[in-house]
Design a protein around this motif. Structure first.
Motif, PDB file in Angstrom:
ATOM      1  N   GLY A   1       0.787  -1.223   0.000  1.00  0.00           N
ATOM      2  CA  GLY A   1       0.000   0.000   0.000  1.00  0.00           C
ATOM      3  C   GLY A   1       0.815   1.267   0.000  1.00  0.00           C
ATOM      4  O   GLY A   1       0.486   2.233   0.695  1.00  0.00           O
ATOM      5  N   ILE A   2       1.902   1.302  -0.777  1.00  0.00           N
ATOM      6  CA  ILE A   2       2.787   2.460  -0.746  1.00  0.00           C
ATOM      7  C   ILE A   2       2.408   3.479  -1.820  1.00  0.00           C
ATOM      8  O   ILE A   2       1.706   3.168  -2.779  1.00  0.00           O
ATOM      9  CB  ILE A   2       4.264   2.047  -0.921  1.00  0.00           C
ATOM     10  N   THR A   3       2.899   4.693  -1.643  1.00  0.00           N
ATOM     11  CA  THR A   3       2.675   5.759  -2.611  1.00  0.00           C
ATOM     12  C   THR A   3       3.790   5.754  -3.656  1.00  0.00           C
ATOM     13  O   THR A   3       4.802   5.054  -3.506  1.00  0.00           O
ATOM     14  CB  THR A   3       2.668   7.126  -1.914  1.00  0.00           C
ATOM     15  N   GLU A   4       3.610   6.571  -4.695  1.00  0.00           N
ATOM     16  CA  GLU A   4       4.631   6.679  -5.736  1.00  0.00           C
ATOM     17  C   GLU A   4       5.957   7.168  -5.158  1.00  0.00           C
ATOM     18  O   GLU A   4       7.027   6.663  -5.515  1.00  0.00           O
ATOM     19  CB  GLU A   4       4.159   7.626  -6.847  1.00  0.00           C
ATOM     20  N   ASP A   5       5.894   8.156  -4.262  1.00  0.00           N
ATOM     21  CA  ASP A   5       7.120   8.691  -3.664  1.00  0.00           C
ATOM     22  C   ASP A   5       7.827   7.646  -2.806  1.00  0.00           C
ATOM     23  O   ASP A   5       9.061   7.566  -2.791  1.00  0.00           O
ATOM     24  CB  ASP A   5       6.807   9.930  -2.819  1.00  0.00           C
ATOM     25  N   MET A   6       7.050   6.850  -2.084  1.00  0.00           N
ATOM     26  CA  MET A   6       7.646   5.800  -1.260  1.00  0.00           C
ATOM     27  C   MET A   6       8.307   4.738  -2.130  1.00  0.00           C
ATOM     28  O   MET A   6       9.389   4.232  -1.805  1.00  0.00           O
ATOM     29  CB  MET A   6       6.583   5.174  -0.355  1.00  0.00           C
ATOM     30  N   LEU A   7       7.669   4.409  -3.244  1.00  0.00           N
ATOM     31  CA  LEU A   7       8.254   3.427  -4.163  1.00  0.00           C
ATOM     32  C   LEU A   7       9.574   3.945  -4.716  1.00  0.00           C
ATOM     33  O   LEU A   7      10.573   3.210  -4.773  1.00  0.00           O
ATOM     34  CB  LEU A   7       7.279   3.132  -5.299  1.00  0.00           C
ATOM     35  N   LEU A   8       9.600   5.213  -5.106  1.00  0.00           N
ATOM     36  CA  LEU A   8      10.837   5.814  -5.602  1.00  0.00           C
ATOM     37  C   LEU A   8      11.930   5.754  -4.544  1.00  0.00           C
ATOM     38  O   LEU A   8      13.077   5.374  -4.828  1.00  0.00           O
ATOM     39  CB  LEU A   8      10.586   7.270  -6.005  1.00  0.00           C
ATOM     40  N   GLY A   9      11.586   6.112  -3.310  1.00  0.00           N
ATOM     41  CA  GLY A   9      12.568   6.081  -2.232  1.00  0.00           C
ATOM     42  C   GLY A   9      13.128   4.690  -2.010  1.00  0.00           C
ATOM     43  O   GLY A   9      14.338   4.512  -1.829  1.00  0.00           O
ATOM     44  N   ASP A  10      12.252   3.689  -2.032  1.00  0.00           N
ATOM     45  CA  ASP A  10      12.697   2.308  -1.835  1.00  0.00           C
ATOM     46  C   ASP A  10      13.642   1.863  -2.951  1.00  0.00           C
ATOM     47  O   ASP A  10      14.664   1.218  -2.703  1.00  0.00           O
ATOM     48  CB  ASP A  10      11.490   1.367  -1.785  1.00  0.00           C
ATOM     49  N   VAL A  11      13.282   2.197  -4.195  1.00  0.00           N
ATOM     50  CA  VAL A  11      14.109   1.785  -5.333  1.00  0.00           C
ATOM     51  C   VAL A  11      15.490   2.428  -5.251  1.00  0.00           C
ATOM     52  O   VAL A  11      16.518   1.767  -5.459  1.00  0.00           O
ATOM     53  CB  VAL A  11      13.415   2.146  -6.666  1.00  0.00           C
ATOM     54  N   LEU A  12      15.531   3.710  -4.920  1.00  0.00           N
ATOM     55  CA  LEU A  12      16.823   4.389  -4.811  1.00  0.00           C
ATOM     56  C   LEU A  12      17.646   3.818  -3.659  1.00  0.00           C
ATOM     57  O   LEU A  12      18.855   3.622  -3.779  1.00  0.00           O
ATOM     58  CB  LEU A  12      16.610   5.892  -4.602  1.00  0.00           C
ATOM     59  N   TYR A  13      16.993   3.541  -2.540  1.00  0.00           N
ATOM     60  CA  TYR A  13      17.722   3.090  -1.349  1.00  0.00           C
ATOM     61  C   TYR A  13      18.305   1.694  -1.534  1.00  0.00           C
ATOM     62  O   TYR A  13      19.459   1.439  -1.180  1.00  0.00           O
ATOM     63  CB  TYR A  13      16.786   3.101  -0.142  1.00  0.00           C
ATOM     64  N   TYR A  14      17.509   0.799  -2.096  1.00  0.00           N
ATOM     65  CA  TYR A  14      17.960  -0.591  -2.211  1.00  0.00           C
ATOM     66  C   TYR A  14      18.663  -0.889  -3.528  1.00  0.00           C
ATOM     67  O   TYR A  14      19.378  -1.887  -3.632  1.00  0.00           O
ATOM     68  CB  TYR A  14      16.776  -1.548  -2.029  1.00  0.00           C
ATOM     69  N   GLY A  15      18.486  -0.009  -4.518  1.00  0.00           N
ATOM     70  CA  GLY A  15      19.075  -0.302  -5.820  1.00  0.00           C
ATOM     71  C   GLY A  15      20.069   0.714  -6.316  1.00  0.00           C
ATOM     72  O   GLY A  15      20.552   0.604  -7.435  1.00  0.00           O
ATOM     73  N   ASP A  16      20.386   1.707  -5.483  1.00  0.00           N
ATOM     74  CA  ASP A  16      21.257   2.781  -5.950  1.00  0.00           C
ATOM     75  C   ASP A  16      22.643   2.272  -6.324  1.00  0.00           C
ATOM     76  O   ASP A  16      23.309   1.613  -5.539  1.00  0.00           O
ATOM     77  CB  ASP A  16      21.401   3.857  -4.875  1.00  0.00           C
ATOM     78  N   SER A  17      23.044   2.588  -7.547  1.00  0.00           N
ATOM     79  CA  SER A  17      24.413   2.306  -7.975  1.00  0.00           C
ATOM     80  C   SER A  17      25.077   3.605  -8.414  1.00  0.00           C
ATOM     81  O   SER A  17      26.001   3.608  -9.214  1.00  0.00           O
ATOM     82  CB  SER A  17      24.410   1.295  -9.133  1.00  0.00           C
ATOM     83  N   SER A  18      24.548   4.711  -7.882  1.00  0.00           N
ATOM     84  CA  SER A  18      25.036   6.031  -8.266  1.00  0.00           C
ATOM     85  C   SER A  18      26.492   6.217  -7.862  1.00  0.00           C
ATOM     86  O   SER A  18      26.882   5.942  -6.729  1.00  0.00           O
ATOM     87  CB  SER A  18      24.180   7.112  -7.602  1.00  0.00           C
ATOM     88  N   SER A  19      27.278   6.702  -8.808  1.00  0.00           N
ATOM     89  CA  SER A  19      28.683   6.966  -8.503  1.00  0.00           C
ATOM     90  C   SER A  19      28.829   8.166  -7.580  1.00  0.00           C
ATOM     91  O   SER A  19      29.914   8.435  -7.068  1.00  0.00           O
ATOM     92  CB  SER A  19      29.456   7.209  -9.802  1.00  0.00           C
ATOM     93  N   ALA A  20      27.712   8.888  -7.359  1.00  0.00           N
ATOM     94  CA  ALA A  20      27.765  10.062  -6.484  1.00  0.00           C
ATOM     95  C   ALA A  20      27.892   9.665  -5.018  1.00  0.00           C
ATOM     96  O   ALA A  20      28.333  10.456  -4.191  1.00  0.00           O
ATOM     97  CB  ALA A  20      26.515  10.923  -6.684  1.00  0.00           C
ATOM     98  N   ILE A  21      27.503   8.445  -4.686  1.00  0.00           N
ATOM     99  CA  ILE A  21      27.557   7.964  -3.303  1.00  0.00           C
ATOM    100  C   ILE A  21      28.553   6.815  -3.221  1.00  0.00           C
ATOM    101  O   ILE A  21      28.406   5.804  -3.901  1.00  0.00           O
ATOM    102  CB  ILE A  21      26.184   7.456  -2.814  1.00  0.00           C
TER     103      ILE A  21
END
Length: 228
Positions: free
Chosen positions: A97-117
């Motif tokens: 039952g998550i919102t679009e913003d929560m889904l985005l946050g989850d994807v970034l948190y668990y899947g981030d491969s950003s070279s910035a971090i």
């Protein structure tokens, strides 16, 4: 355009998908074809699949067949939409039952491969990062969290944005304290008892910390330690 979110219809397809994904994050939406809430969140998942090419997005419909119903039962899914996140074949997170913003946050948190971090996996990684930037004048911002931490997920999109915006003057890194015993030992050494905790390091020394997930407060603390 071809829909980038492919459907999974059988257990064999599901297992093959996890195997082929390797260490990539896999996000599976468990849904029903007539669910209003499933239809509402689906466009957000499609958009994420186009902007996050390193993440695998899949859809399973409970009302497609008896086999998909069994997949729902196996994963303990009772309400839709239900999102389960997998990595290396293992379940790492799930949300209902998550919102679009929560889904985005989850994807970034668990899947981030950003070279910035910079991703840190041990005390040795932290020490090496501190040594690297001891004399270059840059502020090191170390985001210390846990794998399953709502506030950590909430603030992470802000951390990514700040890391990209401040790349010339600051270095951003993160560590999951519960990734292994060495990381947990680091938390104890630094007296980290709440997460997320942000450690501000300059000249080889910890100059301060911020505990919490407030975006404005975090930005203020970073600017303070940068001397702005």
């Amino acid at each position: 355009k071809e829909d980038p979110v492919k459907m999974i219809s059988t257990e064999l397809e599901f297992q093959a998908m996890l195997r082929d994904a390797g260490e990539k994050l896999v996000v599976v939406e468990y849904a029903e074809s007539h669910s209003v809430n499933s239809k509402r969140i689906y466009p957000a998942m499609v958009e994420l699949s186009r902007t996050c090419p390193d993440v695998v997005f899949r859809l399973i419909l409970a009302d497609e067949s008896e086999e998909t119903k069994e997949m729902f039962r196996r994963e303990g899914v009772a309400k839709v939409p239900h999102f389960i996140f997998y990595k290396s074949g293992e379940k790492v997170h799930e949300e209902e039952g998550i919102t679009e913003d929560m889904l985005l946050g989850d994807v970034l948190y668990y899947g981030d491969s950003s070279s910035a971090i910079t991703q840190l996996h041990s005390r040795g990684d932290v020490e090496a990062l501190i040594r690297k930037h001891r004399d270059d004048g840059k502020l090191v911002v170390l985001d210390v969290g846990l794998k399953h931490c709502g506030p950590c997920v909430k603030v992470y999109p802000t951390v990514i944005k700040l890391a990209k915006k401040m790349a010339d003057t600051a270095v951003f890194a993160r560590m999951h304290g519960d990734e292994n015993d060495d990381c947990m030992a680091f938390l104890k050494e630094r007296n980290v008892v709440e997460v997320p905790t942000f450690l501000f390091i300059r000249g080889g020394e910890v100059r301060g910390r911020y505990v919490g997930s407030g975006k404005g407060e975090l930005i203020g603390e970073i600017l303070k330690h940068q001397g702005v």
